[in-house]
Design a protein around this motif. Structure first.
Motif, PDB file in Angstrom:
ATOM      1  N   LYS A   1      46.418  41.673  45.078  1.00  0.00           N
ATOM      2  CA  LYS A   1      46.030  40.741  44.022  1.00  0.00           C
ATOM      3  C   LYS A   1      46.417  41.380  42.696  1.00  0.00           C
ATOM      4  O   LYS A   1      46.245  42.590  42.500  1.00  0.00           O
ATOM      5  CB  LYS A   1      44.519  40.466  44.054  1.00  0.00           C
ATOM      6  CG  LYS A   1      43.989  39.632  42.892  1.00  0.00           C
ATOM      7  CD  LYS A   1      44.508  38.218  42.901  1.00  0.00           C
ATOM      8  CE  LYS A   1      43.914  37.411  41.737  1.00  0.00           C
ATOM      9  NZ  LYS A   1      44.465  36.043  41.676  1.00  0.00           N
TER      10      LYS A   1
ATOM     11  N   LYS B   1      47.015  40.828  38.146  1.00  0.00           N
ATOM     12  CA  LYS B   1      46.723  40.156  36.887  1.00  0.00           C
ATOM     13  C   LYS B   1      47.606  40.768  35.797  1.00  0.00           C
ATOM     14  O   LYS B   1      48.265  41.792  36.036  1.00  0.00           O
ATOM     15  CB  LYS B   1      45.246  40.298  36.528  1.00  0.00           C
ATOM     16  CG  LYS B   1      44.311  39.573  37.510  1.00  0.00           C
ATOM     17  CD  LYS B   1      42.855  39.776  37.164  1.00  0.00           C
ATOM     18  CE  LYS B   1      41.955  38.963  38.066  1.00  0.00           C
ATOM     19  NZ  LYS B   1      42.074  37.504  37.813  1.00  0.00           N
TER      20      LYS B   1
ATOM     21  N   SER C   1      36.884  41.389  44.248  1.00  0.00           N
ATOM     22  CA  SER C   1      35.751  41.559  43.325  1.00  0.00           C
ATOM     23  C   SER C   1      36.035  42.649  42.310  1.00  0.00           C
ATOM     24  O   SER C   1      35.760  42.497  41.107  1.00  0.00           O
ATOM     25  CB  SER C   1      34.475  41.887  44.101  1.00  0.00           C
ATOM     26  OG  SER C   1      34.073  40.796  44.893  1.00  0.00           O
TER      27      SER C   1
ATOM     28  N   ARG D   1      38.739  41.542  39.690  1.00  0.00           N
ATOM     29  CA  ARG D   1      38.223  40.474  38.831  1.00  0.00           C
ATOM     30  C   ARG D   1      37.185  41.005  37.846  1.00  0.00           C
ATOM     31  O   ARG D   1      37.205  40.655  36.658  1.00  0.00           O
ATOM     32  CB  ARG D   1      37.630  39.367  39.702  1.00  0.00           C
ATOM     33  CG  ARG D   1      38.683  38.498  40.383  1.00  0.00           C
ATOM     34  CD  ARG D   1      38.093  37.646  41.467  1.00  0.00           C
ATOM     35  NE  ARG D   1      39.056  36.649  41.956  1.00  0.00           N
ATOM     36  CZ  ARG D   1      38.915  35.962  43.088  1.00  0.00           C
ATOM     37  NH1 ARG D   1      37.833  36.145  43.850  1.00  0.00           N
ATOM     38  NH2 ARG D   1      39.832  35.090  43.449  1.00  0.00           N
TER      39      ARG D   1
ATOM     40  N   TYR E   1      38.999  43.203  35.162  1.00  0.00           N
ATOM     41  CA  TYR E   1      39.739  42.383  34.205  1.00  0.00           C
ATOM     42  C   TYR E   1      38.797  41.670  33.245  1.00  0.00           C
ATOM     43  O   TYR E   1      39.017  41.669  32.024  1.00  0.00           O
ATOM     44  CB  TYR E   1      40.565  41.383  34.999  1.00  0.00           C
ATOM     45  CG  TYR E   1      41.644  40.635  34.262  1.00  0.00           C
ATOM     46  CD1 TYR E   1      42.809  41.264  33.847  1.00  0.00           C
ATOM     47  CD2 TYR E   1      41.532  39.260  34.044  1.00  0.00           C
ATOM     48  CE1 TYR E   1      43.830  40.558  33.224  1.00  0.00           C
ATOM     49  CE2 TYR E   1      42.538  38.539  33.429  1.00  0.00           C
ATOM     50  CZ  TYR E   1      43.693  39.190  33.019  1.00  0.00           C
ATOM     51  OH  TYR E   1      44.696  38.484  32.411  1.00  0.00           O
ATOM     52  N   GLN E   2      37.742  41.082  33.793  1.00  0.00           N
ATOM     53  CA  GLN E   2      36.781  40.393  32.932  1.00  0.00           C
ATOM     54  C   GLN E   2      36.122  41.345  31.946  1.00  0.00           C
ATOM     55  O   GLN E   2      35.868  40.985  30.784  1.00  0.00           O
ATOM     56  CB  GLN E   2      35.719  39.699  33.777  1.00  0.00           C
ATOM     57  CG  GLN E   2      36.150  38.371  34.365  1.00  0.00           C
ATOM     58  CD  GLN E   2      34.954  37.534  34.800  1.00  0.00           C
ATOM     59  OE1 GLN E   2      34.020  38.033  35.418  1.00  0.00           O
ATOM     60  NE2 GLN E   2      34.990  36.254  34.480  1.00  0.00           N
TER      61      GLN E   2
ATOM     62  N   ASP F   1      48.538  34.255  38.610  1.00  0.00           N
ATOM     63  CA  ASP F   1      47.114  34.534  38.827  1.00  0.00           C
ATOM     64  C   ASP F   1      46.337  33.223  38.728  1.00  0.00           C
ATOM     65  O   ASP F   1      46.062  32.745  37.627  1.00  0.00           O
ATOM     66  CB  ASP F   1      46.629  35.539  37.784  1.00  0.00           C
ATOM     67  CG  ASP F   1      45.142  35.845  37.889  1.00  0.00           C
ATOM     68  OD1 ASP F   1      44.536  35.501  38.926  1.00  0.00           O
ATOM     69  OD2 ASP F   1      44.594  36.427  36.931  1.00  0.00           O
TER      70      ASP F   1
ATOM     71  N   ASP G   1      43.344  32.667  39.226  1.00  0.00           N
ATOM     72  CA  ASP G   1      42.014  32.820  38.634  1.00  0.00           C
ATOM     73  C   ASP G   1      41.974  32.250  37.215  1.00  0.00           C
ATOM     74  O   ASP G   1      40.917  31.831  36.738  1.00  0.00           O
ATOM     75  CB  ASP G   1      41.611  34.298  38.580  1.00  0.00           C
ATOM     76  CG  ASP G   1      41.281  34.882  39.941  1.00  0.00           C
ATOM     77  OD1 ASP G   1      41.214  34.112  40.924  1.00  0.00           O
ATOM     78  OD2 ASP G   1      41.109  36.118  40.016  1.00  0.00           O
TER      79      ASP G   1
ATOM     80  N   TRP H   1      36.334  32.584  36.244  1.00  0.00           N
ATOM     81  CA  TRP H   1      37.005  33.821  35.861  1.00  0.00           C
ATOM     82  C   TRP H   1      37.668  33.744  34.484  1.00  0.00           C
ATOM     83  O   TRP H   1      38.090  34.757  33.946  1.00  0.00           O
ATOM     84  CB  TRP H   1      38.058  34.185  36.923  1.00  0.00           C
ATOM     85  CG  TRP H   1      37.466  34.253  38.292  1.00  0.00           C
ATOM     86  CD1 TRP H   1      37.698  33.424  39.344  1.00  0.00           C
ATOM     87  CD2 TRP H   1      36.499  35.196  38.746  1.00  0.00           C
ATOM     88  NE1 TRP H   1      36.949  33.777  40.438  1.00  0.00           N
ATOM     89  CE2 TRP H   1      36.202  34.868  40.097  1.00  0.00           C
ATOM     90  CE3 TRP H   1      35.844  36.288  38.162  1.00  0.00           C
ATOM     91  CZ2 TRP H   1      35.292  35.586  40.858  1.00  0.00           C
ATOM     92  CZ3 TRP H   1      34.935  37.007  38.916  1.00  0.00           C
ATOM     93  CH2 TRP H   1      34.667  36.654  40.243  1.00  0.00           C
TER      94      TRP H   1
END
Length: 555
Positions: free
Chosen positions: A394, A396, A473, A476, A479-480, A505, A507, A513
């Motif tokens: 995954k 980003k 998880s 994510r 990144y957040q 991405d 999300d 997200w």
């Protein structure tokens, strides 16, 4: 490379390497009548000679679920995404593509296109996709004297394109550092690479495309669009300068010529890369790494890019990736290259390394420091040279107009040193950016991020499906947290400037997200999205080419 098209007005011949067993096809290694490494073909084509043969175009080949080849053809590099199409159509010419697209339209089946197989999301493998058009056999690279442009077919891998262009003509495109990536998706997404600070993005050198489109009557046809002011199809070419794949048409050929290049000498129509590079790899151990040391290294890297990413900088030919990996990897590295022929290049490299490590209080280990020929360094750049058949990942992305704020640095350290997560293949690749890239107007191509100094690629790899939730998880949350000040994504603003469509991405589509209020298409394309929708309405009015992040029809 193969000669897969005889319908563009310049029939081409291929050379065969040696002979093949009875009934088998010899390996094709030449393009446009010339062996890689031989003198380039002239405008009149190569001379007839021994060892030359005309070989029929590949395909088309249809592979269905009962075929033993099917399992190999329904997934790319990411094992998370395995498709179940009714069939995979392997094509060898643009006419094959027209026929496959027409079949999908007539039968009402959703189609998708695969070139190199590096799509990060399920755009080619989603449940709705019933026909996959596999472009991997359309892999020729060469020169079209009639158009005074080099051509790259979408199935060509970047490493092969670099070899053919350089060995034949001494030129290149400023593309990516992973040699196995297919040109088809890389170019249309606005790809960048180690020469981008010196020469701009790949799409800054895109002169035209040959593409298969579907009109309002549902008829598939080939068109050619160029950047010529008088070309009525010019907007179609513009839409292929960074919109991503699978969204408007099927590109069957990219035509490459640098803006302003003139004359008939192919060697002057694309950038000429350095003859040699100074390359460096240094590594920091996590054993003695404190938060202060770690954040100092990242802060220094970002600040150096702020100071040295202007067009014309003495550091224009320096490209570096700082790759902070999760603590469970034991260490993290930084790879760097610079044109060995640039004035004071060795000192510039030394000064850069010193600037990144300044006041960190820790030492790095020098794993590699040498001078190497450009082509060898480019085609064997450390990276992921072949897909692991068990790899799941995954990713980003982010563009940055400035170095890292303190809150971001703290988030980097927090998540890369977490003890409740083990991910030795979890890393952020932070690339130097800017330079010549930032000389192009935001609306000149689809790529609007034209004043950034850093580009980030977050990625986590793993092997077992049972670990999906844990890795998803982690990345994510990471990144957040980094972009907490802008809703969990790098929304366009003073520091950050959105995301890169080639690191797709989904999300970004979800308010879970993406709490920024900035939609996914604005993060990728900003104000250029409205024009993309207009081009979509003209060239794909029936919305034949679609996926979760394809350009939407207006209204």
């Amino acid at each position: 490379m193969r000669d897969n098209s005889r319908d563009a007005g310049y029939p081409r011949r291929r050379f065969l390497a040696g002979t093949a067993a009875a009934g088998a096809t010899a390996a094709v290694i030449g393009t446009v009548g010339t062996l890689p490494g031989a003198p380039p073909a002239t405008a009149t084509g190569a001379a007839e000679g021994a060892g030359e043969a005309v070989v029929p175009a590949f395909g088309p080949v249809t592979v269905k679920p009962s075929d033993r080849r099917y399992p190999d053809l329904v997934w790319g590099t990411n094992r998370r995404w395995v498709g179940t199409p009714d069939s995979v159509r392997l094509v060898g010419t643009a006419d094959h593509v027209v026929a496959a697209v027409q079949e999908a339209v007539d039968s009402g089946r959703q189609l998708a296109v695969r070139s190199g197989g590096h799509c990060y999301e399920d755009f080619v493998t989603g449940d709705g996709v019933r026909l996959v058009i596999d472009m991997s056999a359309m892999d020729e690279v060469g020169y079209d004297p009639g158009r005074r442009a080099f051509f790259i077919e979408p199935g060509a891998r970047l490493g092969d394109a670099y070899r053919v262009l350089y060995k034949g003509w001494g030129v290149t495109i400023p593309g990516g550092t992973c040699p196995t990536v297919g040109a088809g998706g890389h170019i249309v997404g606005g790809g960048y690479g180690a020469l981008a600070r010196l020469h701009g993005l790949v799409v800054d050198h895109l002169y035209g495309v040959e593409a298969v489109v579907v009109d309002r009557d549902g008829k598939a046809r080939k068109v050619v669009a160029t950047r010529e002011e008088t070309d009525p199809n010019r907007d179609l070419l513009w839409a292929h300068t960074g919109a991503g794949g699978g969204t408007l048409a099927v590109v069957t050929k990219y035509l490459m010529r640098s803006p302003g290049a003139s004359g008939a000498d192919p060697a002057k129509l694309l950038p000429q890369p350095p003859s040699e590079l100074h390359v460096s790899t240094v590594t920091w151990s996590w054993d003695r790494m404190t938060e202060a040391a770690f954040t100092t290294i990242l802060r220094n890297f970002g600040q150096w890019c702020e100071r040295n990413s202007a067009p014309g900088s003495p550091y224009a030919s320096l490209f570096s990736q700082l790759k902070p990996a999760h603590r469970s990897a034991g260490s993290f590295s930084m790879t760097t290259q610079i044109d060995a022929g640039a004035p004071n290049s060795a000192k510039l490299l030394d000064d850069f390394l010193a600037a990144v490590n300044k006041d960190s209080g820790v030492d790095y280990r020098v794993d590699d420091r040498r001078t190497i020929a450009w082509l060898h360094a480019t085609t064997y750049w450390p990276g992921f040279t072949a897909p692991d058949p068990t790899t799941r990942f995954k990713a980003k992305s982010a563009y940055m107009r400035k170095g890292f704020p303190e809150a971001q640095l703290k988030a980097f350290y927090k998540h890369l040193s977490r003890t409740d997560f083990q991910g030795p293949m979890s890393v952020v690749m932070i690339s130097t950016y800017g330079g010549r890239i930032n000389t192009v107007a935001p609306a000149a191509t689809v790529v609007p991020q034209r004043d950034s100094v850093l580009k980030l690629h977050y990625i986590t790899f793993w092997q077992n499906a049972a670990d999906d939730a844990r890795h998803l998880s982690w990345i994510r949350e990471f990144y957040q947290d980094v972009y907490a000040a802008t809703g969990g994504v790098p929304a366009p603003g003073d520091v950050t400037d959105g995301c890169f469509v080639n690191y797709a991405d989904v999300d970004l589509n979800s308010p879970q997200w993406n709490g920024s209020g900035v939609p996914w298409h604005e993060l990728y394309f900003k104000g250029n999205y409205r024009k993309l929708q207009t081009v979509k309405a003209q060239w794909d009015p029936k919305n034949v080419f679609r996926h979760a992040q394809a350009i939407r029809l207006p209204g």
